[in-house]
Structure formats: C-alpha cells, structure tokens
Motif scaffolding. Structure first.
Motif, PDB file in Angstrom:
ATOM      1  N   ILE A  81       0.979  -1.071  -0.035  1.00 16.48           N
ATOM      2  CA  ILE A  81      -0.100  -0.092   0.045  1.00 16.48           C
ATOM      3  C   ILE A  81       0.832   1.191  -0.108  1.00 16.48           C
ATOM      4  O   ILE A  81       0.543   2.186  -0.719  1.00 16.48           O
ATOM      5  N   CYS A  82       1.759   1.062   0.872  1.00 13.81           N
ATOM      6  CA  CYS A  82       2.636   2.604   0.989  1.00 13.81           C
ATOM      7  C   CYS A  82       3.747   2.596  -0.454  1.00 13.81           C
ATOM      8  O   CYS A  82       3.836   3.876  -1.049  1.00 13.81           O
ATOM      9  N   GLN A  83       3.881   1.631  -0.810  1.00 14.52           N
ATOM     10  CA  GLN A  83       4.600   1.672  -2.207  1.00 14.52           C
ATOM     11  C   GLN A  83       3.608   2.096  -3.331  1.00 14.52           C
ATOM     12  O   GLN A  83       4.218   2.872  -4.178  1.00 14.52           O
ATOM     13  N   GLU A  84       2.463   1.601  -3.425  1.00 16.42           N
ATOM     14  CA  GLU A  84       1.624   2.423  -4.435  1.00 16.42           C
ATOM     15  C   GLU A  84       1.218   3.805  -4.309  1.00 16.42           C
ATOM     16  O   GLU A  84       0.951   4.378  -5.171  1.00 16.42           O
ATOM     17  N   HIS A  85       1.598   4.321  -3.219  1.00 21.01           N
ATOM     18  CA  HIS A  85       1.168   5.715  -2.784  1.00 21.01           C
ATOM     19  C   HIS A  85       2.428   6.433  -2.705  1.00 21.01           C
ATOM     20  O   HIS A  85       2.302   7.570  -2.313  1.00 21.01           O
ATOM     21  N   ASP A  86       3.688   5.852  -3.034  1.00 21.10           N
ATOM     22  CA  ASP A  86       5.128   6.599  -2.833  1.00 21.10           C
ATOM     23  C   ASP A  86       5.029   7.304  -1.415  1.00 21.10           C
ATOM     24  O   ASP A  86       5.437   8.280  -1.478  1.00 21.10           O
ATOM     25  N   VAL A  87       4.788   6.311  -0.550  1.00 22.83           N
ATOM     26  CA  VAL A  87       5.160   6.840   1.044  1.00 22.83           C
ATOM     27  C   VAL A  87       5.974   5.762   1.650  1.00 22.83           C
ATOM     28  O   VAL A  87       6.061   4.595   1.343  1.00 22.83           O
ATOM     29  N   LEU A  88       6.833   6.425   2.373  1.00 17.16           N
ATOM     30  CA  LEU A  88       8.000   5.538   2.958  1.00 17.16           C
ATOM     31  C   LEU A  88       7.375   4.769   4.097  1.00 17.16           C
ATOM     32  O   LEU A  88       6.452   5.271   4.936  1.00 17.16           O
ATOM     33  N   TYR A  89       7.592   3.437   4.384  1.00 18.55           N
ATOM     34  CA  TYR A  89       7.167   2.691   5.266  1.00 18.55           C
ATOM     35  C   TYR A  89       8.346   2.346   6.150  1.00 18.55           C
ATOM     36  O   TYR A  89       9.472   1.379   5.688  1.00 18.55           O
ATOM     37  N   CYS A  90       8.355   2.637   7.459  1.00 20.39           N
ATOM     38  CA  CYS A  90       9.007   2.084   8.553  1.00 20.39           C
ATOM     39  C   CYS A  90       8.446   0.880   9.398  1.00 20.39           C
ATOM     40  O   CYS A  90       7.410   1.147   9.740  1.00 20.39           O
ATOM     41  N   CYS A  91       9.275   0.115   9.473  1.00 20.91           N
ATOM     42  CA  CYS A  91       8.668  -1.358  10.390  1.00 20.91           C
ATOM     43  C   CYS A  91       9.500  -1.613  11.339  1.00 20.91           C
ATOM     44  O   CYS A  91      10.828  -1.824  11.132  1.00 20.91           O
ATOM     45  N   ASP A  92       8.977  -1.537  12.533  1.00 23.61           N
ATOM     46  CA  ASP A  92       9.859  -1.973  13.775  1.00 23.61           C
ATOM     47  C   ASP A  92       9.439  -3.449  13.789  1.00 23.61           C
ATOM     48  O   ASP A  92       8.401  -3.912  14.055  1.00 23.61           O
ATOM     49  N   ALA A  93      10.721  -4.107  13.615  1.00 21.97           N
ATOM     50  CA  ALA A  93      10.507  -5.578  13.420  1.00 21.97           C
ATOM     51  C   ALA A  93      10.981  -6.177  14.467  1.00 21.97           C
ATOM     52  O   ALA A  93      11.270  -7.455  14.527  1.00 21.97           O
ATOM     53  N   THR A  94      11.192  -5.543  15.785  1.00 22.09           N
ATOM     54  CA  THR A  94      12.127  -6.182  17.131  1.00 22.09           C
ATOM     55  C   THR A  94      11.508  -7.278  17.605  1.00 22.09           C
ATOM     56  O   THR A  94      12.361  -8.166  17.889  1.00 22.09           O
ATOM     57  N   GLN A  95      10.186  -7.630  17.283  1.00 22.54           N
ATOM     58  CA  GLN A  95       9.553  -8.821  18.061  1.00 22.54           C
ATOM     59  C   GLN A  95       9.426  -9.945  17.120  1.00 22.54           C
ATOM     60  O   GLN A  95       9.353 -10.992  17.388  1.00 22.54           O
ATOM     61  N   LEU A  96       9.497  -9.676  15.666  1.00 22.80           N
ATOM     62  CA  LEU A  96       9.296 -10.575  14.611  1.00 22.80           C
ATOM     63  C   LEU A  96      10.743 -11.288  14.252  1.00 22.80           C
ATOM     64  O   LEU A  96      10.658 -12.357  13.830  1.00 22.80           O
ATOM     65  N   ILE A  97      11.692 -10.396  14.127  1.00 21.30           N
ATOM     66  CA  ILE A  97      13.131 -10.962  13.860  1.00 21.30           C
ATOM     67  C   ILE A  97      13.470 -12.083  14.630  1.00 21.30           C
ATOM     68  O   ILE A  97      13.226 -12.110  15.750  1.00 21.30           O
ATOM     69  N   GLY A  98      13.665 -13.253  14.047  1.00 22.31           N
ATOM     70  CA  GLY A  98      14.110 -14.574  14.756  1.00 22.31           C
ATOM     71  C   GLY A  98      12.978 -15.433  15.214  1.00 22.31           C
ATOM     72  O   GLY A  98      13.231 -16.638  15.485  1.00 22.31           O
ATOM     73  N   LYS A  99      11.819 -14.901  14.760  1.00 21.41           N
ATOM     74  CA  LYS A  99      10.698 -15.840  15.026  1.00 21.41           C
ATOM     75  C   LYS A  99      10.124 -16.099  13.737  1.00 21.41           C
ATOM     76  O   LYS A  99       9.304 -17.231  13.638  1.00 21.41           O
ATOM     77  N   GLN A 100      10.286 -15.372  12.754  1.00 18.92           N
ATOM     78  CA  GLN A 100       9.630 -15.627  11.527  1.00 18.92           C
ATOM     79  C   GLN A 100      10.670 -14.875  10.280  1.00 18.92           C
ATOM     80  O   GLN A 100      11.397 -14.044  10.766  1.00 18.92           O
ATOM     81  N   GLU A 101      10.719 -15.567   9.130  1.00 23.38           N
ATOM     82  CA  GLU A 101      11.719 -15.124   8.065  1.00 23.38           C
ATOM     83  C   GLU A 101      11.139 -13.751   7.616  1.00 23.38           C
ATOM     84  O   GLU A 101       9.975 -13.817   7.387  1.00 23.38           O
ATOM     85  N   ILE A 102      11.901 -12.802   7.300  1.00 27.14           N
ATOM     86  CA  ILE A 102      11.635 -11.563   6.649  1.00 27.14           C
ATOM     87  C   ILE A 102      12.463 -11.404   5.504  1.00 27.14           C
ATOM     88  O   ILE A 102      13.758 -11.240   5.523  1.00 27.14           O
ATOM     89  N   ASN A 103      11.985 -11.740   4.313  1.00 28.01           N
ATOM     90  CA  ASN A 103      12.966 -11.447   3.263  1.00 28.01           C
ATOM     91  C   ASN A 103      12.495 -10.065   2.462  1.00 28.01           C
ATOM     92  O   ASN A 103      11.836 -10.043   1.855  1.00 28.01           O
ATOM     93  N   LEU A 104      13.558  -9.115   2.512  1.00 20.69           N
ATOM     94  CA  LEU A 104      13.138  -7.874   2.133  1.00 20.69           C
ATOM     95  C   LEU A 104      13.273  -7.800   0.518  1.00 20.69           C
ATOM     96  O   LEU A 104      13.032  -6.725  -0.133  1.00 20.69           O
TER      97      LEU A 104
END
Length: 390
Positions: free
Chosen positions: A166-189
């Motif tokens: 959604i952010c990409q479609e609207h050309d808006v920056l998306y900041c994600c606090d992934a502190t709790q997800l890192i190490g619990k699920q894979e995040i492939n950027l």
C-alpha cells in the motif's frame, strides 16, 4: 527453587554461541575499527563488516543497507525525526497505530507539539488494523507510515506485506519496527518492499545496547540525517566509536536465529491448561495471528501486580518493559477496547528457545494454585461469586 523465565519479549538470555563470538573482541582484539592503519584496528573493522554481512544475508539485502546503533529506540528516533526533517517540502503527516511501542508513540507526540500531524490508526478487539482505513488515511502530504511487524504485548502480527505494498503504491515511506518478529519468522526484504526496518539484538539472544537500522537503496535515495553527529562512522549516519563486541554479538545472534517449533507447542499447552483449570480468564488477541511465543492473559478479578508478587519463582510482566511501574493500564489493551479491570488483571507470558517443557508444567501448577489462593482471600472475587459484579 530456580526461576522460570517467561519474559522473553522484554529481553532474552544471551546465547552461548553469541557470547563466545564476542569474547575475543572484549579481551584480545580490542582495537578501534576506525584505526585501520594497524592490524588490531583492521581485525575489528573486519569483524564489523562480517556482522553486517550476516545480517544482510538473513534479510536478503545489501551489506551497505545495514547500519548499527544502540537499539530499536534509537533507530525509531533516527527514522521518524529524520524523515520529518528531510521531507518538509512534501508534507508533515505521519501515520502510525495506537498499539505501537512507546518509542514510536512518544516520539510522535513530541513531534505533534512541533506541528507534525499524526494519524493514529485504531485496532479492532483482536488487535488488528484495518488495511482499508490505512489506505484511505494516506494523503498527498503523508511522508511516513510507521507500523510494527508484531506487537510486543499481545503478540498480534500485522500484515506487513500488504502494508508495504500500500505504501509503495502511494509513494510513501514505510518504517517497520520488526523487533519482535526478527528471529521468530523469516523476513525476506527482496520480496517485501519495506523501506526502513528496525530491531534490537537483545530480543533474539544477543547483547543489549546494540541494534540495526535497514535503509533500502532506492533509485531516489531515502534522506535521513544523522541523529548523533560526530565522525564518519556508519556512512556518516551515526557518529561515535563502533561497539565491536556488541555488533559482533548482534551479527551472530541474527545468523543463528530461527523459529523453534516447540515454542508454539509449549505456548498452546500453557493456554489450554489455564483455560481448562482456571475460571474467568481471557486470552487477548487469541483469534488473531500471533507470535508463537506470546500469550497475554487476563486473570479476572485479580490485580496482575498482586498475582505476580505471589508467584516469586515465575519471571513475568504485565506488558511492555518500557511501561512497567506505570499506574495507567496497558495502552495496547485499551486500544483493543479491554476494560480497565481486565487490563489491570493481565499478565504477559513470552517464551524462548531456552524455555523447557518442565518449566511450563511447573508454571501451570504454580499459577493454578496461586490464582485459587489469591481469589479465596479477595473480596472482589467474593462479590463476583455472589453475582453482585460481572
């Protein structure tokens, strides 16, 4: 009796492999990584770059997109304050969520006083955001969307793929606090168009005092000024001598981090036993997509502080570590429309790869007995049993 540690969303035990990787840079190879004129400095510099590569490999990004700092709170401040400063010409509107970490909410509140407009998206009773509302909240002057990957209190996971799109479609920056997800699920950027991602090492069995900020290399570079000025460390984004042992530990912690299937089995067993053996309990966000290790439970008609005091062998919390000791109920639960009585009765259980089945069984037995004992002495519980309160 030894402690049973069930507060892993606050911080985690350092992994022995992580500690082992750090020790040489605390004892023998203690050179300054900026002093590349001599061997000890070069060794330290190489260790920093190895850690950077370990993290970049895990996230499937370029090494040059990884920046080290003191932790997620610094990363959040760097991004939010920096974007506001650099994107004034486009606008001064930020979108976040009512259940974000206080590092986000308090930074946004500070900026509101300076004229920045903040939209705080609500959540439903399960702790979920409305993607349609997010889409409709984006304006021409929106410069940043700041929504976490997973909530530190409820464990509710947000749909970061859809948010990023959604952010990409609207050309808006998306900041994600992934502190709790890192190490619990894979995040492939490579597959998720997140522009800025933040996390801390100590949530994944790494050391405290070190974190990571990822900044995507785009055709039009993302402009963020340094929050801490000084030397040219971290491509000029963060001045100050790099903390080599902590960074080495961070890289190692990320490299070996993975989801462990038994964690969810233990969490589900804990919840099942509590629901079956203790009356009047509520599991917050149970019907939502949650972290495998997290359970936020209200033991109705008992104050969580009283219950935890009566459980000296169990290491638990009543919510975010950054908000402990406050007289106000959890802002996360309030946003989920939980009433004050249930919010003040809630305890968070958060497990890790070091949690053992025997510990879960012991915790269940102590909980069942202690809840019964405390309620027997409670005038509020008596009023409930007499039907005088709900």
């Amino acid at each position: 009796m030894s402690w049973i540690y069930l507060d892993n969303n606050a911080t985690t035990k350092i992994d022995p492999n992580v500690l082992e990787s750090m020790l040489p840079f605390l004892q023998e190879s203690y050179g300054n990584p900026s002093s590349v004129q001599h061997k000890m400095g070069r060794e330290a510099n190489q260790a920093i770059e190895l850690a950077r590569h370990q993290i970049a490999l895990k996230l499937q990004v370029k090494d040059s997109e990884i920046f080290f700092n003191s932790g997620a709170t610094e990363g959040i401040n760097t991004v939010i304050r920096g974007v506001v400063q650099s994107y004034k010409k486009k606008g001064q509107h930020i979108i976040t969520c009512q259940t974000e970490h206080k590092a986000v909410l308090n930074t946004c509140a500070h900026l509101e006083k300076k004229g920045v407009e903040i939209t705080y998206l609500p959540v439903n009773k399960k702790g979920e955001i409305d993607l349609g509302l997010l889409r409709n909240s984006i304006r021409k002057d929106t410069i940043l969307v700041c929504i976490m990957a997973a909530n530190n209190e409820s464990g509710v996971i947000h749909p970061i793929v859809e948010i990023a799109q959604i952010c990409q479609e609207h050309d808006v920056l998306y900041c994600c606090d992934a502190t709790q997800l890192i190490g619990k699920q894979e995040i492939n950027l490579q597959h998720i168009p997140i522009d800025l991602l933040i996390f801390s090492a100590h949530k994944i069995h790494g050391p405290k005092g070190v974190g990571v900020l990822y900044i995507r290399r785009k055709t039009k570079p993302i402009q963020i000024p340094a929050l801490i000025t000084g030397g040219k460390q971290e491509q000029g984004l963060r001045g100050g001598t790099l903390n080599v042992p902590m960074i080495v530990g961070c890289g190692k912690a990320v490299e070996i981090a993975k989801n462990h299937a038994q964690i969810r089995l233990y969490r589900d067993h804990l919840e099942k036993q509590i629901l079956e053996r203790i009356p009047q309990v509520v599991i917050h966000g149970k019907e939502a997509k949650r972290l495998d290790n997290t359970s936020f439970i209200a033991f109705r008609h008992i104050k969580s502080a009283e219950l935890m005091t009566s459980l000296p062998h169990l290491v638990l919390s009543s919510g975010s570590a950054c908000a402990s000791g406050l007289l106000d109920p959890s802002h996360v639960l309030k946003a989920m429309t939980v009433n004050d009585d249930d919010a003040f009765s809630s305890i968070r259980f958060s497990l890790s790869k070091f949690t053992e089945r025997d510990e879960i069984e012991r915790a269940i037995e102590e909980l069942v007995q202690t809840v019964h004992n405390v309620r027997q002495l409670s005038p509020i519980w008596k009023l409930f049993n007499e039907g005088r309160i709900e």
